[in-house]
Motif scaffolding. Structure first.
Motif, mmCIF file in Angstrom:
data_model
loop_
_atom_site.group_PDB
_atom_site.id
_atom_site.type_symbol
_atom_site.label_atom_id
_atom_site.label_comp_id
_atom_site.label_asym_id
_atom_site.label_seq_id
_atom_site.Cartn_x
_atom_site.Cartn_y
_atom_site.Cartn_z
ATOM 1 N N LEU A 197 51.116 37.911 36.295
ATOM 2 C CA LEU A 197 51.045 36.962 35.183
ATOM 3 C C LEU A 197 52.281 36.068 35.156
ATOM 4 O O LEU A 197 52.177 34.852 34.963
ATOM 5 N N SER A 198 53.469 36.660 35.361
ATOM 6 C CA SER A 198 54.708 35.872 35.402
ATOM 7 C C SER A 198 54.705 34.905 36.577
ATOM 8 O O SER A 198 55.150 33.755 36.462
ATOM 9 N N GLN A 199 54.173 35.347 37.712
ATOM 10 C CA GLN A 199 54.106 34.473 38.881
ATOM 11 C C GLN A 199 53.142 33.303 38.662
ATOM 12 O O GLN A 199 53.416 32.177 39.092
ATOM 13 N N LEU A 200 52.014 33.555 37.992
ATOM 14 C CA LEU A 200 51.068 32.474 37.693
ATOM 15 C C LEU A 200 51.706 31.426 36.788
ATOM 16 O O LEU A 200 51.496 30.225 36.944
ATOM 17 N N LYS A 201 52.510 31.888 35.830
ATOM 18 C CA LYS A 201 53.223 30.950 34.955
ATOM 19 C C LYS A 201 54.248 30.151 35.765
ATOM 20 O O LYS A 201 54.336 28.910 35.648
ATOM 21 N N GLN A 202 55.004 30.812 36.627
ATOM 22 C CA GLN A 202 56.049 30.143 37.393
ATOM 23 C C GLN A 202 55.464 29.095 38.342
ATOM 24 O O GLN A 202 56.058 28.055 38.580
ATOM 25 N N GLN A 203 54.242 29.332 38.810
ATOM 26 C CA GLN A 203 53.609 28.395 39.735
ATOM 27 C C GLN A 203 52.728 27.365 39.030
ATOM 28 O O GLN A 203 52.027 26.587 39.674
ATOM 29 N N GLY A 204 52.760 27.355 37.705
ATOM 30 C CA GLY A 204 52.074 26.309 36.968
ATOM 31 C C GLY A 204 50.572 26.473 36.883
ATOM 32 O O GLY A 204 49.855 25.491 36.654
ATOM 33 N N VAL A 205 50.073 27.702 37.036
ATOM 34 C CA VAL A 205 48.622 27.913 37.008
ATOM 35 C C VAL A 205 48.130 28.193 35.596
ATOM 36 O O VAL A 205 47.185 27.565 35.112
ATOM 37 N N THR A 206 48.727 29.160 34.923
ATOM 38 C CA THR A 206 48.356 29.492 33.543
ATOM 39 C C THR A 206 49.619 29.733 32.736
ATOM 40 O O THR A 206 50.699 29.954 33.287
ATOM 41 N N LYS A 207 49.477 29.712 31.437
ATOM 42 C CA LYS A 207 50.576 30.123 30.577
ATOM 43 C C LYS A 207 50.729 31.640 30.643
ATOM 44 O O LYS A 207 49.823 32.362 31.063
ATOM 45 N N ASN A 208 51.886 32.125 30.220
ATOM 46 C CA ASN A 208 52.196 33.551 30.301
ATOM 47 C C ASN A 208 51.583 34.284 29.108
ATOM 48 O O ASN A 208 52.280 34.824 28.247
ATOM 49 N N VAL A 209 50.269 34.257 29.080
ATOM 50 C CA VAL A 209 49.485 34.880 28.017
ATOM 51 C C VAL A 209 48.319 35.603 28.678
ATOM 52 O O VAL A 209 47.684 35.070 29.587
ATOM 53 N N LEU A 210 48.054 36.823 28.234
ATOM 54 C CA LEU A 210 46.880 37.521 28.728
ATOM 55 C C LEU A 210 46.208 38.246 27.581
ATOM 56 O O LEU A 210 46.820 38.492 26.534
ATOM 57 N N GLY A 211 44.954 38.551 27.781
ATOM 58 C CA GLY A 211 44.221 39.312 26.794
ATOM 59 C C GLY A 211 43.131 40.118 27.468
ATOM 60 O O GLY A 211 42.677 39.787 28.563
ATOM 61 N N HIS A 212 42.722 41.189 26.812
ATOM 62 C CA HIS A 212 41.596 41.960 27.324
ATOM 63 C C HIS A 212 40.768 42.483 26.165
ATOM 64 O O HIS A 212 41.242 42.585 25.028
ATOM 65 N N CYS A 213 39.526 42.789 26.478
ATOM 66 C CA CYS A 213 38.582 43.283 25.481
ATOM 67 C C CYS A 213 37.716 44.335 26.171
ATOM 68 O O CYS A 213 36.902 44.005 27.043
ATOM 69 N N PHE A 214 37.921 45.609 25.829
ATOM 70 C CA PHE A 214 37.182 46.709 26.439
ATOM 71 C C PHE A 214 36.034 47.113 25.523
ATOM 72 O O PHE A 214 36.252 47.413 24.348
ATOM 73 N N SER A 215 34.832 47.139 26.049
ATOM 74 C CA SER A 215 33.671 47.479 25.236
ATOM 75 C C SER A 215 33.444 48.986 25.203
ATOM 76 O O SER A 215 33.577 49.671 26.228
ATOM 77 N N THR A 216 33.070 49.496 24.046
ATOM 78 C CA THR A 216 32.694 50.908 23.941
ATOM 79 C C THR A 216 31.404 51.183 24.708
ATOM 80 O O THR A 216 31.105 52.337 25.034
ATOM 81 N N ASN A 217 30.644 50.129 24.990
ATOM 82 C CA ASN A 217 29.411 50.279 25.773
ATOM 83 C C ASN A 217 29.655 50.123 27.267
ATOM 84 O O ASN A 217 28.717 50.168 28.061
ATOM 85 N N GLY A 218 30.905 49.928 27.655
ATOM 86 C CA GLY A 218 31.252 49.705 29.052
ATOM 87 C C GLY A 218 31.423 48.231 29.344
ATOM 88 O O GLY A 218 30.785 47.373 28.734
ATOM 89 N N GLY A 219 32.301 47.915 30.282
ATOM 90 C CA GLY A 219 32.556 46.531 30.634
ATOM 91 C C GLY A 219 33.506 45.855 29.662
ATOM 92 O O GLY A 219 34.241 46.497 28.912
ATOM 93 N N GLY A 220 33.475 44.530 29.663
ATOM 94 C CA GLY A 220 34.360 43.742 28.820
ATOM 95 C C GLY A 220 34.857 42.529 29.585
ATOM 96 O O GLY A 220 34.201 42.055 30.508
ATOM 97 N N PHE A 221 36.036 42.029 29.192
ATOM 98 C CA PHE A 221 36.594 40.874 29.897
ATOM 99 C C PHE A 221 38.109 40.878 29.812
ATOM 100 O O PHE A 221 38.732 41.531 28.965
ATOM 101 N N LEU A 222 38.702 40.126 30.734
ATOM 102 C CA LEU A 222 40.145 39.938 30.848
ATOM 103 C C LEU A 222 40.394 38.451 30.985
ATOM 104 O O LEU A 222 39.577 37.739 31.590
#
Length: 412
Positions: A197-222
């Protein structure tokens, strides 16, 4: 920290599947460029807390790009793949071991090598050796390499970015090849400069922010980047320094059971997606168990179950937590005025294949933990946001079992 993930006795893994790539050619990242607020990458997750025990993401690495399953870990900084360099002690993994070439090896004098081991002496100047020890005594030994990651962004573009990670040729998690691993390696998303994540910020790809959402039914997103972070209803707390390492921490929290204080000392808390279950230090763990036992229906009887240390059976076999959650009360962690995380029964219980209900909060002293870990089970059905740009952590409850295209409608 990913302690349980790589232990031979309790190996648990989570799968994350990368969103389909756009058909347009990938562009290379521009180091030092300021990332656009719309530069966000979203990945689908696969996995569950029980019985799988992990969530993982598919990252496409190399040229030509090849898929690898990586266990998502916000409790460590160095990502790594099991690697044929050649391999000295590796596991059977879903994909062929990553095979590096000499031109991808990171030299010892490189800045990311220095940041990983500030006092390191270069035994071999042409390469940067590393060794990681996890809390369950598992280790990864290897060298740093740099190779292309191909990412699809939400603005429909595809970017190819050269990132540094570990080529692990010696994993101490059992006899060579004896342990079947559900993932090819680790995606480390901690706060250090070597974190992807820090490397992506340093190379100008994304901001240094991440999030995740884990489903109780399985799966989710990052996600990496900030353009899908909800604009309202998020509970925000400043990131705090921890006494036990550079972890993501909301600081010290006061523990409540059924809205009543448990009268234990304030708990130093860290968020760690590399831990399947939640761990409390001795005092809050014992207080929680005592409160649970005192409030339970007589129809629930304690029973031995190999799945977890503390379990109960009912008058009938349970098939889901929803059948038994009304017999349990919510826990709450208060980090200050209006900064409360509710932990309902769904976020600390599992139902095992034997039909018992078990406590997914474990005694951290058994793992020699001096702090309290909020693991995957407690983060389910919440978007957890790690905003390194503003130095804050956030959470908002909502459904995580839907496509990434509907994220904004589920978290307004």
């Amino acid at each position: 920290m990913a302690a349980a993930r790589w232990s031979p006795a309790a190996f648990l893994a989570l799968l994350l599947l990368l969103l389909p790539f756009a058909p347009s050619p990938a562009r290379a990242a521009t180091p030092g460029k300021s990332p656009s607020s719309s530069s966000t990458a979203v990945f689908q997750l696969q996995g569950a807390v029980y019985p799988i025990g992990h969530y993982h993401v598919t990252m496409n690495i190399g040229g030509p790009a090849k898929p690898y399953f990586l266990d998502v870990d916000t409790g460590s900084d160095l990502s790594w793949l099991q690697c044929d360099a050649p391999c000295q002690s590796c596991n059977k993994v879903p994909h062929p071991w990553y095979k590096p070439t000499k031109n991808k090896i990171v030299p010892c004098a490189a800045s990311l090598c220095t940041s990983l081991s500030p006092n390191k002496k270069c035994a071999v100047p042409q390469q940067c050796d590393y060794q990681i020890k996890y809390t369950d005594k598992a280790t990864s030994l290897g060298v740093l390499i740099a190779d292309n990651f191909t990412l699809s962004l939400r603005n429909s573009s595809t970017v190819r970015v050269n990132l540094t990670f570990g080529c692990g040729y010696d994993q101490q998690v059992g006899k060579n090849g004896a342990v079947q691993a559900a993932t090819d390696g680790l995606l480390a998303l901690g706060k250090g400069s070597v974190s992807l994540l820090s490397q992506l910020k340093q190379q100008g790809v994304t901001k240094n922010v991440l999030g995740h959402c884990f489903s109780t039914n399985g799966g989710g997103f990052l996600f990496f980047g900030d353009d899908i972070v909800p604009t309202s209803r998020v509970t925000w707390v400043p990131m705090a320094r921890t006494t036990s390492g550079n972890y993501y921490s909301p600081g010290s929290g006061t523990l409540y059971f059924d809205r009543r204080p448990l009268r234990v000392k304030p708990m130093e808390v860290v968020f760690d997606s590399g831990s399947t279950y939640t761990y409390f230090a001795a005092q809050p763990y014992q207080a929680t168990v005592s409160a649970l036992r005192a409030g339970l229906s007589k129809s629930l009887k304690e029973v031995s179950d190999v799945s977890l240390p503390l379990c109960w059976k009912g008058q009938k076999v349970f098939k889901s937590v929803s059948e038994v959650k009304n017999d349990f009360k919510s826990l709450f962690l208060s980090f200050g005025k209006n900064s409360v995380m509710e932990i309902p029964p769904e976020n600390y219980l599992i139902v095992t294949k034997y039909g018992n209900v078990c406590l997914g909060i474990l005694d951290g002293t058994a793992a020699k933990q001096t702090f309290n870990i909020i693991g995957d089970i407690t983060m389910q059905d919440q978007m957890i946001i790690y905003d390194n740009e503003k130095g804050q952590l956030g959470w908002i409850r909502g459904s995580c079992s839907r496509s990434s295209k509907s994220i904004m409608s589920n978290f307004p």
